[in-house]
Write a protein that holds these residues in place. Sequence first.
Motif, PDB file in Angstrom:
ATOM      1  N   ALA A  98      20.860   8.060  -6.145  1.00  0.00           N
ATOM      2  CA  ALA A  98      20.894   7.332  -4.869  1.00  0.00           C
ATOM      3  C   ALA A  98      22.227   7.548  -4.165  1.00  0.00           C
ATOM      4  O   ALA A  98      22.283   7.730  -2.948  1.00  0.00           O
ATOM      5  N   ALA A  99      23.312   7.532  -4.936  1.00  0.00           N
ATOM      6  CA  ALA A  99      24.640   7.735  -4.344  1.00  0.00           C
ATOM      7  C   ALA A  99      24.781   9.132  -3.759  1.00  0.00           C
ATOM      8  O   ALA A  99      25.359   9.324  -2.687  1.00  0.00           O
ATOM      9  N   LYS A 100      24.212  10.131  -4.447  1.00  0.00           N
ATOM     10  CA  LYS A 100      24.286  11.510  -3.975  1.00  0.00           C
ATOM     11  C   LYS A 100      23.490  11.698  -2.686  1.00  0.00           C
ATOM     12  O   LYS A 100      23.848  12.504  -1.833  1.00  0.00           O
ATOM     13  N   LYS A 101      22.398  10.958  -2.556  1.00  0.00           N
ATOM     14  CA  LYS A 101      21.512  11.154  -1.413  1.00  0.00           C
ATOM     15  C   LYS A 101      21.771  10.172  -0.285  1.00  0.00           C
ATOM     16  O   LYS A 101      21.047  10.154   0.706  1.00  0.00           O
ATOM     17  N   LYS A 102      22.798   9.350  -0.433  1.00  0.00           N
ATOM     18  CA  LYS A 102      23.045   8.308   0.550  1.00  0.00           C
ATOM     19  C   LYS A 102      23.281   8.870   1.942  1.00  0.00           C
ATOM     20  O   LYS A 102      22.855   8.296   2.948  1.00  0.00           O
ATOM     21  N   SER A 103      23.932  10.012   2.018  1.00  0.00           N
ATOM     22  CA  SER A 103      24.258  10.590   3.320  1.00  0.00           C
ATOM     23  C   SER A 103      23.138  11.451   3.887  1.00  0.00           C
ATOM     24  O   SER A 103      23.217  11.930   5.013  1.00  0.00           O
ATOM     25  N   GLN A 104      22.095  11.649   3.101  1.00  0.00           N
ATOM     26  CA  GLN A 104      21.000  12.503   3.544  1.00  0.00           C
ATOM     27  C   GLN A 104      19.947  11.694   4.296  1.00  0.00           C
ATOM     28  O   GLN A 104      19.813  10.485   4.096  1.00  0.00           O
ATOM     29  N   GLU A 105      19.205  12.374   5.127  1.00  0.00           N
ATOM     30  CA  GLU A 105      18.113  11.717   5.838  1.00  0.00           C
ATOM     31  C   GLU A 105      17.020  11.356   4.844  1.00  0.00           C
ATOM     32  O   GLU A 105      16.548  12.188   4.080  1.00  0.00           O
ATOM     33  N   SER A 106      16.623  10.107   4.840  1.00  0.00           N
ATOM     34  CA  SER A 106      15.612   9.659   3.882  1.00  0.00           C
ATOM     35  C   SER A 106      14.222  10.137   4.293  1.00  0.00           C
ATOM     36  O   SER A 106      13.845  10.081   5.461  1.00  0.00           O
ATOM     37  N   THR A 107      13.464  10.611   3.326  1.00  0.00           N
ATOM     38  CA  THR A 107      12.060  10.946   3.569  1.00  0.00           C
ATOM     39  C   THR A 107      11.166  10.028   2.739  1.00  0.00           C
ATOM     40  O   THR A 107      10.060  10.388   2.378  1.00  0.00           O
ATOM     41  N   LEU A 108      11.673   8.831   2.431  1.00  0.00           N
ATOM     42  CA  LEU A 108      10.870   7.831   1.733  1.00  0.00           C
ATOM     43  C   LEU A 108      10.220   6.949   2.798  1.00  0.00           C
ATOM     44  O   LEU A 108      10.820   6.014   3.310  1.00  0.00           O
ATOM     45  N   PHE A 109       8.974   7.286   3.142  1.00  0.00           N
ATOM     46  CA  PHE A 109       8.331   6.697   4.305  1.00  0.00           C
ATOM     47  C   PHE A 109       7.338   5.587   3.976  1.00  0.00           C
ATOM     48  O   PHE A 109       7.114   4.699   4.790  1.00  0.00           O
ATOM     49  N   VAL A 110       6.707   5.662   2.819  1.00  0.00           N
ATOM     50  CA  VAL A 110       5.616   4.736   2.485  1.00  0.00           C
ATOM     51  C   VAL A 110       5.733   4.305   1.031  1.00  0.00           C
ATOM     52  O   VAL A 110       6.044   5.125   0.159  1.00  0.00           O
ATOM     53  N   ASN A 111       5.472   3.035   0.777  1.00  0.00           N
ATOM     54  CA  ASN A 111       5.269   2.557  -0.588  1.00  0.00           C
ATOM     55  C   ASN A 111       3.772   2.474  -0.857  1.00  0.00           C
ATOM     56  O   ASN A 111       3.027   1.912  -0.032  1.00  0.00           O
ATOM     57  N   HIS A 112       3.340   3.012  -1.971  1.00  0.00           N
ATOM     58  CA  HIS A 112       1.946   2.877  -2.377  1.00  0.00           C
ATOM     59  C   HIS A 112       1.911   1.977  -3.601  1.00  0.00           C
ATOM     60  O   HIS A 112       2.422   2.341  -4.657  1.00  0.00           O
ATOM     61  N   HIS A 113       1.325   0.808  -3.449  1.00  0.00           N
ATOM     62  CA  HIS A 113       1.366  -0.194  -4.512  1.00  0.00           C
ATOM     63  C   HIS A 113       0.261  -0.024  -5.553  1.00  0.00           C
ATOM     64  O   HIS A 113       0.211  -0.777  -6.526  1.00  0.00           O
ATOM     65  N   PHE A 114      -0.638   0.935  -5.330  1.00  0.00           N
ATOM     66  CA  PHE A 114      -1.686   1.272  -6.296  1.00  0.00           C
ATOM     67  C   PHE A 114      -2.547   0.062  -6.673  1.00  0.00           C
ATOM     68  O   PHE A 114      -3.102  -0.005  -7.767  1.00  0.00           O
ATOM     69  N   ALA A 115      -2.681  -0.885  -5.745  1.00  0.00           N
ATOM     70  CA  ALA A 115      -3.487  -2.073  -6.026  1.00  0.00           C
ATOM     71  C   ALA A 115      -4.971  -1.745  -6.133  1.00  0.00           C
ATOM     72  O   ALA A 115      -5.720  -2.455  -6.802  1.00  0.00           O
ATOM     73  N   GLY A 116      -5.390  -0.675  -5.475  1.00  0.00           N
ATOM     74  CA  GLY A 116      -6.803  -0.316  -5.528  1.00  0.00           C
ATOM     75  C   GLY A 116      -7.134   0.655  -6.634  1.00  0.00           C
ATOM     76  O   GLY A 116      -8.266   1.100  -6.776  1.00  0.00           O
ATOM     77  N   THR A 117      -6.139   0.978  -7.465  1.00  0.00           N
ATOM     78  CA  THR A 117      -6.343   2.013  -8.482  1.00  0.00           C
ATOM     79  C   THR A 117      -6.195   1.474  -9.896  1.00  0.00           C
ATOM     80  O   THR A 117      -7.162   1.422 -10.651  1.00  0.00           O
ATOM     81  N   TYR A 118      -5.007   1.017 -10.226  1.00  0.00           N
ATOM     82  CA  TYR A 118      -4.716   0.715 -11.618  1.00  0.00           C
ATOM     83  C   TYR A 118      -4.734  -0.769 -11.984  1.00  0.00           C
ATOM     84  O   TYR A 118      -4.664  -1.112 -13.152  1.00  0.00           O
ATOM     85  N   LEU A 119      -4.811  -1.651 -10.989  1.00  0.00           N
ATOM     86  CA  LEU A 119      -4.871  -3.067 -11.304  1.00  0.00           C
ATOM     87  C   LEU A 119      -6.225  -3.411 -11.922  1.00  0.00           C
ATOM     88  O   LEU A 119      -7.141  -2.597 -11.957  1.00  0.00           O
ATOM     89  N   ASP A 120      -6.361  -4.647 -12.384  1.00  0.00           N
ATOM     90  CA  ASP A 120      -7.588  -5.051 -13.087  1.00  0.00           C
ATOM     91  C   ASP A 120      -8.839  -4.815 -12.249  1.00  0.00           C
ATOM     92  O   ASP A 120      -9.885  -4.445 -12.778  1.00  0.00           O
ATOM     93  N   ASN A 121      -8.720  -5.032 -10.940  1.00  0.00           N
ATOM     94  CA  ASN A 121      -9.888  -4.844 -10.073  1.00  0.00           C
ATOM     95  C   ASN A 121      -9.883  -3.498  -9.374  1.00  0.00           C
ATOM     96  O   ASN A 121     -10.633  -3.270  -8.435  1.00  0.00           O
ATOM     97  N   GLY A 122      -8.992  -2.594  -9.793  1.00  0.00           N
ATOM     98  CA  GLY A 122      -8.948  -1.264  -9.191  1.00  0.00           C
ATOM     99  C   GLY A 122     -10.151  -0.437  -9.603  1.00  0.00           C
ATOM    100  O   GLY A 122     -10.795  -0.710 -10.624  1.00  0.00           O
ATOM    101  N   TRP A 123     -10.448   0.596  -8.823  1.00  0.00           N
ATOM    102  CA  TRP A 123     -11.689   1.352  -9.063  1.00  0.00           C
ATOM    103  C   TRP A 123     -11.660   2.078 -10.409  1.00  0.00           C
ATOM    104  O   TRP A 123     -12.707   2.323 -11.014  1.00  0.00           O
ATOM    105  N   LYS A 124     -10.476   2.421 -10.905  1.00  0.00           N
ATOM    106  CA  LYS A 124     -10.409   3.115 -12.201  1.00  0.00           C
ATOM    107  C   LYS A 124     -10.701   2.170 -13.366  1.00  0.00           C
ATOM    108  O   LYS A 124     -10.956   2.629 -14.475  1.00  0.00           O
ATOM    109  N   ASN A 125     -10.618   0.873 -13.105  1.00  0.00           N
ATOM    110  CA  ASN A 125     -10.899  -0.111 -14.156  1.00  0.00           C
ATOM    111  C   ASN A 125     -12.189  -0.861 -13.914  1.00  0.00           C
ATOM    112  O   ASN A 125     -12.379  -1.914 -14.498  1.00  0.00           O
TER     113      ASN A 125
END
Length: 322
Positions: free
Chosen positions: A295-322
């Motif tokens: 994080a310290a090394k990349k602090k001066s760089q333009e961030s390309t972290l645009f979206v968080n994917h919480h995987f609520a529809g995938t791996y949680l108890d009610n996600g489609w994989k379960n």
Amino acid sequence: MRIINSRRLVTVLAFLLIASVLLLVFRKSNVNNIHDPAQSPSSPLSQPPSLATIPKAIHQTYKTATLADWAKEEGKNNRTLWFLSWQQKNPSYSHTVLNDKAADEFIAANFDKETQTAWAKMPLPVLKADLLRYAMLYIHGGIYSDSDTECLQPIDSWYGPYESASFIASVEWYKDSHNFDVPMYKKTQLVQWTFGASPRHPALLATINDIVQKVSFASIAYLSSKKNVEAIGGPQVLTRHVLEYMKSHGDDLDSLQKADDDKGRMYFKKSRVLLLPMFSFMAQLAPERLDPVIAAKKKSQESTLFVNHHFAGTYLDNGWKN
């Protein structure tokens, strides 16, 4: 010995020659004209795509589609905050959320009987969710994102200097970046929980036709098995058709290797495909989020972290994989 009449022989040969030429023309026309499942052929959108830029529109789907409904789920997840993040970060964009009823109406209003029949045949909601995202962007264009995603930075910032892109996606993993001895991990794969495209994009058309054909010929038992979901319409299917589209324009996704520069964007000018680096759409797993040294090394760089994917529809108890 019977002698064949020369005039009759010439007639037969001429007929066979004409039939052969017509068959070649027919085959060529079938190759060059992919079936467009969208209705209203007189609509301007149904004409050959000019591949305009990606519209300022956000498309999402969920079982409910209002703030009041989302609020009832608070405590189970942060769905309201996730949905609102897209509106708050992108005030100049339209934002549409289709619930199940609206999704049925959308397919019925915009696609042909073959597509509607495949839609109705799908026994798992996740299969419909995959087809619907491609269908929404094919008709309207814009950005699609799953209901369990959170927008971290305005969409306009995703493009950098490549606003002319007609397709945008993030890399899920790069070629040979996994040590698993599984064929799918030997190829670069793109994320499809968040991506964008111009209306009538050929890669989406090919993906939709691929899914409809598979579903049309598949048994209900095959379609009901969760182990087949990703092969029917998941990210590997979209990635394959984006790859084919790029190759048809002289670009090669297979040549894409891990990017480790300041921004990591890769823009393919011929096909106008913009690919963002790994973790752009799953920011919470990015090394710079997990490792303070990175994080310290990349602090001066333009961030390309645009979206968080919480995987609520995938791996949680009610996600489609379960």
